[in-house]
Design a protein around this motif. Sequence first.
Motif, PDB file in Angstrom:
ATOM      1  N   VAL A   5     -27.266 -28.454  13.249  1.00 50.45           N
ATOM      2  CA  VAL A   5     -27.023 -29.721  13.970  1.00 50.45           C
ATOM      3  C   VAL A   5     -27.306 -29.535  15.460  1.00 50.45           C
ATOM      4  O   VAL A   5     -27.915 -30.404  16.103  1.00 50.45           O
ATOM      5  CB  VAL A   5     -25.576 -30.223  13.720  1.00 50.45           C
ATOM      6  N   ALA A   6     -26.908 -28.371  16.006  1.00 47.29           N
ATOM      7  CA  ALA A   6     -27.155 -28.102  17.432  1.00 47.29           C
ATOM      8  C   ALA A   6     -28.660 -28.062  17.704  1.00 47.29           C
ATOM      9  O   ALA A   6     -29.149 -28.651  18.679  1.00 47.29           O
ATOM     10  CB  ALA A   6     -26.498 -26.777  17.828  1.00 47.29           C
ATOM     11  N   LEU A   7     -29.404 -27.387  16.821  1.00 51.34           N
ATOM     12  CA  LEU A   7     -30.865 -27.299  16.992  1.00 51.34           C
ATOM     13  C   LEU A   7     -31.498 -28.682  16.884  1.00 51.34           C
ATOM     14  O   LEU A   7     -32.426 -29.021  17.630  1.00 51.34           O
ATOM     15  CB  LEU A   7     -31.465 -26.389  15.917  1.00 51.34           C
ATOM     16  N   LYS A   8     -30.977 -29.490  15.952  1.00 54.31           N
ATOM     17  CA  LYS A   8     -31.554 -30.832  15.774  1.00 54.31           C
ATOM     18  C   LYS A   8     -31.313 -31.692  17.019  1.00 54.31           C
ATOM     19  O   LYS A   8     -32.208 -32.400  17.478  1.00 54.31           O
ATOM     20  CB  LYS A   8     -30.967 -31.490  14.521  1.00 54.31           C
ATOM     21  N   HIS A   9     -30.099 -31.599  17.581  1.00 53.85           N
ATOM     22  CA  HIS A   9     -29.809 -32.352  18.808  1.00 53.85           C
ATOM     23  C   HIS A   9     -30.735 -31.902  19.939  1.00 53.85           C
ATOM     24  O   HIS A   9     -31.289 -32.719  20.678  1.00 53.85           O
ATOM     25  CB  HIS A   9     -28.349 -32.143  19.240  1.00 53.85           C
ATOM     26  N   LEU A  10     -30.904 -30.574  20.060  1.00 53.14           N
ATOM     27  CA  LEU A  10     -31.772 -30.026  21.109  1.00 53.14           C
ATOM     28  C   LEU A  10     -33.213 -30.516  20.909  1.00 53.14           C
ATOM     29  O   LEU A  10     -33.880 -30.971  21.849  1.00 53.14           O
ATOM     30  CB  LEU A  10     -31.713 -28.487  21.054  1.00 53.14           C
ATOM     31  N   HIS A  11     -33.669 -30.441  19.657  1.00 53.90           N
ATOM     32  CA  HIS A  11     -35.043 -30.856  19.322  1.00 53.90           C
ATOM     33  C   HIS A  11     -35.254 -32.340  19.649  1.00 53.90           C
ATOM     34  O   HIS A  11     -36.253 -32.711  20.257  1.00 53.90           O
ATOM     35  CB  HIS A  11     -35.269 -30.588  17.831  1.00 53.90           C
ATOM     36  N   MET A  12     -34.290 -33.167  19.246  1.00 48.11           N
ATOM     37  CA  MET A  12     -34.448 -34.606  19.470  1.00 48.11           C
ATOM     38  C   MET A  12     -34.397 -34.950  20.959  1.00 48.11           C
ATOM     39  O   MET A  12     -35.162 -35.786  21.440  1.00 48.11           O
ATOM     40  CB  MET A  12     -33.365 -35.376  18.712  1.00 48.11           C
ATOM     41  N   THR A  13     -33.496 -34.281  21.694  1.00 49.67           N
ATOM     42  CA  THR A  13     -33.409 -34.542  23.147  1.00 49.67           C
ATOM     43  C   THR A  13     -34.729 -34.176  23.810  1.00 49.67           C
ATOM     44  O   THR A  13     -35.284 -34.952  24.603  1.00 49.67           O
ATOM     45  CB  THR A  13     -32.257 -33.708  23.763  1.00 49.67           C
ATOM     46  N   ALA A  14     -35.260 -32.991  23.454  1.00 45.81           N
ATOM     47  CA  ALA A  14     -36.532 -32.550  24.043  1.00 45.81           C
ATOM     48  C   ALA A  14     -37.668 -33.472  23.609  1.00 45.81           C
ATOM     49  O   ALA A  14     -38.611 -33.715  24.369  1.00 45.81           O
ATOM     50  CB  ALA A  14     -36.821 -31.097  23.653  1.00 45.81           C
ATOM     51  N   ALA A  15     -37.583 -34.008  22.371  1.00 46.55           N
ATOM     52  CA  ALA A  15     -38.637 -34.909  21.872  1.00 46.55           C
ATOM     53  C   ALA A  15     -38.696 -36.183  22.719  1.00 46.55           C
ATOM     54  O   ALA A  15     -39.770 -36.617  23.141  1.00 46.55           O
ATOM     55  CB  ALA A  15     -38.370 -35.250  20.404  1.00 46.55           C
ATOM     56  N   TYR A  16     -37.532 -36.772  22.989  1.00 53.46           N
ATOM     57  CA  TYR A  16     -37.542 -38.008  23.782  1.00 53.46           C
ATOM     58  C   TYR A  16     -37.878 -37.714  25.246  1.00 53.46           C
ATOM     59  O   TYR A  16     -38.506 -38.527  25.923  1.00 53.46           O
ATOM     60  CB  TYR A  16     -36.220 -38.765  23.606  1.00 53.46           C
ATOM     61  N   LEU A  17     -37.501 -36.512  25.705  1.00 58.79           N
ATOM     62  CA  LEU A  17     -37.854 -36.125  27.084  1.00 58.79           C
ATOM     63  C   LEU A  17     -39.356 -35.921  27.236  1.00 58.79           C
ATOM     64  O   LEU A  17     -39.931 -36.240  28.277  1.00 58.79           O
ATOM     65  CB  LEU A  17     -37.131 -34.825  27.451  1.00 58.79           C
ATOM     66  N   THR A  18     -40.024 -35.374  26.191  1.00 60.27           N
ATOM     67  CA  THR A  18     -41.466 -35.121  26.319  1.00 60.27           C
ATOM     68  C   THR A  18     -42.208 -36.441  26.506  1.00 60.27           C
ATOM     69  O   THR A  18     -43.145 -36.539  27.305  1.00 60.27           O
ATOM     70  CB  THR A  18     -42.023 -34.300  25.126  1.00 60.27           C
ATOM     71  N   VAL A  19     -41.759 -37.479  25.793  1.00 60.43           N
ATOM     72  CA  VAL A  19     -42.400 -38.802  25.943  1.00 60.43           C
ATOM     73  C   VAL A  19     -42.126 -39.343  27.347  1.00 60.43           C
ATOM     74  O   VAL A  19     -43.035 -39.824  28.036  1.00 60.43           O
ATOM     75  CB  VAL A  19     -41.869 -39.798  24.877  1.00 60.43           C
ATOM     76  N   THR A  20     -40.866 -39.222  27.788  1.00 59.20           N
ATOM     77  CA  THR A  20     -40.494 -39.728  29.123  1.00 59.20           C
ATOM     78  C   THR A  20     -41.285 -39.013  30.214  1.00 59.20           C
ATOM     79  O   THR A  20     -41.801 -39.653  31.144  1.00 59.20           O
ATOM     80  CB  THR A  20     -38.978 -39.500  29.354  1.00 59.20           C
TER      81      THR A  20
END
Length: 125
Positions: A5-20
């Motif tokens: 779950v921690a990795l998924k949160h990290l992955h998703m946060t970084a995913a939305y940051l890459t677009v931003t």
Amino acid sequence: MSAYVALKHLHMTAAYLTVTLLLGRLMLDAMGIAGWRQTPMRWVPHLNDTVLLAAAIGLLGVGGWNPLEQSWLAVKLALLCGYICAGVFALKPSRGWRARFVAAVAALVQVILIICLATTKPGLF
Ligand code: HEM
């Protein structure tokens, strides 16, 4: 919280940051502010993308996902290559505006498809 779950949160946060961060750099270039290349905006996106991919590898390891078995993941990897190439091209000041605009649209379409695939996980083939 489990490691997955921690990795998924990290992955998703970084995913939305890459677009931003991609959108931010494209907008700075569009406004004629090329000087962002002399600021942390030059390396922060690379750091974020490294975190994104490291978390992705972690998800594969901990979650047992396999791109050879999950077609959405295989297509996601192909789109990732396209996203990187189009994104790099779109940010090249030496290229013409029209080509950069097309590359920017291609990068954004591909990253949106990546997110759609990740959220829906369809069986594609
Ligand atoms: C630009 C690159 C990427 C973006 C924008 C991205 C985005 C996302 C997002 C938003 C999710 C969460 C989906 C949800 O709501 O459940 C996700 C999940 C996932 N991603 Fe990525 N991802 C990227 C690259 C990768 C790569 C390279 C891999 C590995 C090869 C990967 C593996 C996974 C896996 C296994 C999940 C599923 C997690 C789960 O649902 O439990 N991602 N990705």
